[in-house]
Motif scaffolding. Structure first.
Motif, PDB file in Angstrom:
ATOM      1  N   VAL A 293      -5.300  -4.980   3.222  1.00  0.00           N
ATOM      2  CA  VAL A 293      -5.942  -6.014   2.396  1.00  0.00           C
ATOM      3  C   VAL A 293      -7.095  -5.424   1.603  1.00  0.00           C
ATOM      4  CG1 VAL A 293      -7.308  -8.132   2.486  1.00  0.00           C
ATOM      5  CG2 VAL A 293      -5.245  -7.931   3.847  1.00  0.00           C
ATOM      6  N   ILE A 294      -7.937  -4.633   2.247  1.00  0.00           N
ATOM      7  CA  ILE A 294      -9.079  -4.020   1.556  1.00  0.00           C
ATOM      8  C   ILE A 294      -8.603  -3.112   0.421  1.00  0.00           C
ATOM      9  CG2 ILE A 294     -10.964  -2.356   1.831  1.00  0.00           C
ATOM     10  CD1 ILE A 294     -11.355  -3.599   4.654  1.00  0.00           C
ATOM     11  N   GLY A 295      -7.574  -2.317   0.674  1.00  0.00           N
ATOM     12  CA  GLY A 295      -7.047  -1.430  -0.363  1.00  0.00           C
ATOM     13  C   GLY A 295      -6.452  -2.185  -1.533  1.00  0.00           C
ATOM     14  N   ALA A 296      -5.689  -3.216  -1.249  1.00  0.00           N
ATOM     15  CA  ALA A 296      -5.036  -3.975  -2.321  1.00  0.00           C
ATOM     16  C   ALA A 296      -6.051  -4.724  -3.163  1.00  0.00           C
ATOM     17  CB  ALA A 296      -4.012  -4.946  -1.733  1.00  0.00           C
ATOM     18  N   VAL A 297      -6.983  -5.412  -2.530  1.00  0.00           N
ATOM     19  CA  VAL A 297      -7.998  -6.161  -3.277  1.00  0.00           C
ATOM     20  C   VAL A 297      -8.925  -5.187  -4.015  1.00  0.00           C
ATOM     21  CG1 VAL A 297      -9.968  -7.719  -3.050  1.00  0.00           C
ATOM     22  CG2 VAL A 297      -7.866  -8.187  -1.804  1.00  0.00           C
ATOM     23  N   GLY A 298      -9.282  -4.094  -3.364  1.00  0.00           N
ATOM     24  CA  GLY A 298     -10.145  -3.100  -4.015  1.00  0.00           C
ATOM     25  C   GLY A 298      -9.495  -2.457  -5.225  1.00  0.00           C
ATOM     26  N   GLY A 299      -8.248  -2.048  -5.069  1.00  0.00           N
ATOM     27  CA  GLY A 299      -7.536  -1.430  -6.193  1.00  0.00           C
ATOM     28  C   GLY A 299      -7.337  -2.390  -7.344  1.00  0.00           C
ATOM     29  N   GLY A 300      -6.962  -3.626  -7.026  1.00  0.00           N
ATOM     30  CA  GLY A 300      -6.796  -4.632  -8.070  1.00  0.00           C
ATOM     31  C   GLY A 300      -8.101  -4.955  -8.773  1.00  0.00           C
ATOM     32  N   SER A 301      -9.191  -4.990  -8.021  1.00  0.00           N
ATOM     33  CA  SER A 301     -10.500  -5.272  -8.609  1.00  0.00           C
ATOM     34  C   SER A 301     -10.973  -4.140  -9.512  1.00  0.00           C
ATOM     35  CB  SER A 301     -11.525  -5.521  -7.501  1.00  0.00           C
ATOM     36  OG  SER A 301     -11.162  -6.651  -6.743  1.00  0.00           O
ATOM     37  N   ILE A 302     -10.686  -2.924  -9.122  1.00  0.00           N
ATOM     38  CA  ILE A 302     -11.072  -1.775  -9.948  1.00  0.00           C
ATOM     39  C   ILE A 302     -10.359  -1.830 -11.297  1.00  0.00           C
ATOM     40  CG2 ILE A 302     -10.833   0.736 -10.169  1.00  0.00           C
ATOM     41  CD1 ILE A 302     -11.356   0.862  -7.109  1.00  0.00           C
ATOM     42  N   ILE A 303      -9.057  -2.069 -11.274  1.00  0.00           N
ATOM     43  CA  ILE A 303      -8.311  -2.160 -12.530  1.00  0.00           C
ATOM     44  C   ILE A 303      -8.795  -3.329 -13.368  1.00  0.00           C
ATOM     45  CG2 ILE A 303      -6.031  -2.777 -13.456  1.00  0.00           C
ATOM     46  CD1 ILE A 303      -6.380   0.159 -12.918  1.00  0.00           C
ATOM     47  N   HIS A 304      -9.079  -4.448 -12.717  1.00  0.00           N
ATOM     48  CA  HIS A 304      -9.585  -5.613 -13.458  1.00  0.00           C
ATOM     49  C   HIS A 304     -10.930  -5.292 -14.106  1.00  0.00           C
ATOM     50  CE1 HIS A 304     -10.290  -9.725 -14.601  1.00  0.00           C
ATOM     51  NE2 HIS A 304     -11.476  -9.659 -14.021  1.00  0.00           N
ATOM     52  N   ALA A 305     -11.779  -4.573 -13.407  1.00  0.00           N
ATOM     53  CA  ALA A 305     -13.087  -4.210 -13.968  1.00  0.00           C
ATOM     54  C   ALA A 305     -12.942  -3.242 -15.136  1.00  0.00           C
ATOM     55  CB  ALA A 305     -13.968  -3.600 -12.882  1.00  0.00           C
ATOM     56  N   ILE A 306     -11.972  -2.346 -15.063  1.00  0.00           N
ATOM     57  CA  ILE A 306     -11.801  -1.346 -16.118  1.00  0.00           C
ATOM     58  C   ILE A 306     -11.055  -1.932 -17.321  1.00  0.00           C
ATOM     59  CG2 ILE A 306     -10.647   0.833 -16.711  1.00  0.00           C
ATOM     60  CD1 ILE A 306     -11.176   1.704 -13.801  1.00  0.00           C
ATOM     61  N   LEU A 307      -9.934  -2.615 -17.082  1.00  0.00           N
ATOM     62  CA  LEU A 307      -9.070  -3.074 -18.172  1.00  0.00           C
ATOM     63  C   LEU A 307      -9.303  -4.520 -18.580  1.00  0.00           C
ATOM     64  CD1 LEU A 307      -5.679  -1.473 -17.070  1.00  0.00           C
ATOM     65  CD2 LEU A 307      -7.368  -0.568 -18.668  1.00  0.00           C
ATOM     66  N   GLY A 308      -9.895  -5.320 -17.713  1.00  0.00           N
ATOM     67  CA  GLY A 308     -10.126  -6.720 -18.031  1.00  0.00           C
ATOM     68  C   GLY A 308      -8.929  -7.584 -17.688  1.00  0.00           C
TER      69      GLY A 308
ATOM     70  N   SER B 110       1.525   5.181  15.939  1.00  0.00           N
ATOM     71  CA  SER B 110       0.317   4.861  15.192  1.00  0.00           C
ATOM     72  C   SER B 110      -0.879   4.683  16.118  1.00  0.00           C
ATOM     73  CB  SER B 110       0.516   3.590  14.366  1.00  0.00           C
ATOM     74  OG  SER B 110      -0.674   3.273  13.696  1.00  0.00           O
ATOM     75  N   PRO B 111      -1.961   5.426  15.867  1.00  0.00           N
ATOM     76  CA  PRO B 111      -3.159   5.253  16.680  1.00  0.00           C
ATOM     77  C   PRO B 111      -4.005   4.063  16.225  1.00  0.00           C
ATOM     78  CG  PRO B 111      -3.491   7.011  15.108  1.00  0.00           C
ATOM     79  CD  PRO B 111      -2.063   6.541  14.953  1.00  0.00           C
ATOM     80  N   MET B 112      -3.636   3.432  15.130  1.00  0.00           N
ATOM     81  CA  MET B 112      -4.408   2.336  14.567  1.00  0.00           C
ATOM     82  C   MET B 112      -3.886   1.001  15.094  1.00  0.00           C
ATOM     83  SD  MET B 112      -5.538   1.759  10.544  1.00  0.00           S
ATOM     84  CE  MET B 112      -4.358   2.874   9.987  1.00  0.00           C
ATOM     85  N   ALA B 113      -4.800   0.092  15.428  1.00  0.00           N
ATOM     86  CA  ALA B 113      -4.409  -1.237  15.901  1.00  0.00           C
ATOM     87  C   ALA B 113      -3.751  -2.017  14.769  1.00  0.00           C
ATOM     88  CB  ALA B 113      -5.635  -1.983  16.399  1.00  0.00           C
ATOM     89  N   THR B 114      -2.951  -3.004  15.118  1.00  0.00           N
ATOM     90  CA  THR B 114      -2.242  -3.804  14.120  1.00  0.00           C
ATOM     91  C   THR B 114      -3.206  -4.526  13.198  1.00  0.00           C
ATOM     92  OG1 THR B 114      -0.421  -4.108  15.662  1.00  0.00           O
ATOM     93  CG2 THR B 114      -0.536  -5.633  13.805  1.00  0.00           C
ATOM     94  N   TRP B 115      -4.255  -5.121  13.747  1.00  0.00           N
ATOM     95  CA  TRP B 115      -5.219  -5.842  12.920  1.00  0.00           C
ATOM     96  C   TRP B 115      -5.928  -4.896  11.959  1.00  0.00           C
ATOM     97  CZ3 TRP B 115     -10.294  -4.495  12.885  1.00  0.00           C
ATOM     98  CH2 TRP B 115     -10.760  -3.733  13.951  1.00  0.00           C
ATOM     99  N   MET B 116      -6.159  -3.650  12.389  1.00  0.00           N
ATOM    100  CA  MET B 116      -6.824  -2.683  11.522  1.00  0.00           C
ATOM    101  C   MET B 116      -5.896  -2.243  10.392  1.00  0.00           C
ATOM    102  SD  MET B 116      -8.781   0.711  12.694  1.00  0.00           S
ATOM    103  CE  MET B 116      -9.650   1.731  11.550  1.00  0.00           C
TER     104      MET B 116
END
Length: 88
Positions: A40-55, A28-34
């Motif tokens: 985290v960004i993907g999970a919170v973003g995806g969950g927020s999108i569904i919450h905004a669409i479906l309530g 992996s060329p990506m650092a562990t923190w990245m």
């Protein structure tokens, strides 16, 4: 979306980032923190999108989409960094 739902999604994102790191291992060329940050960004973003669409009331669907988006982001960025490193 409640604070605890966001906290749950962030914890799942950390887990997805750690799993992505464990699966790829040394290549992996990506650092562990990245990796965990993108998870985290993907999970919170995806969950927020569904919450905004479906309530409210669709926590399971929001969790599934959040986990899927986190995994896809980690895979996409890792792949992009690998191909960028090979071209240089």
């Amino acid at each position: 979306m409640s604070f605890f739902a966001l906290l749950w999604l962030a914890a799942l994102g950390l887990g997805i980032g750690a799993l992505g790191r464990a699966v790829v291992k040394k290549g992996s060329p990506m650092a562990t923190w990245m990796t965990t940050g993108v998870g985290v960004i993907g999970a919170v973003g995806g969950g927020s999108i569904i919450h905004a669409i479906l309530g409210n009331g669709h926590t399971f669907v929001a969790t599934l989409l959040g986990v899927a988006l986190a995994a896809l982001l980690v895979m996409a960025i890792t792949s992009w960094q690998r191909t960028r490193g090979e071209d240089s």
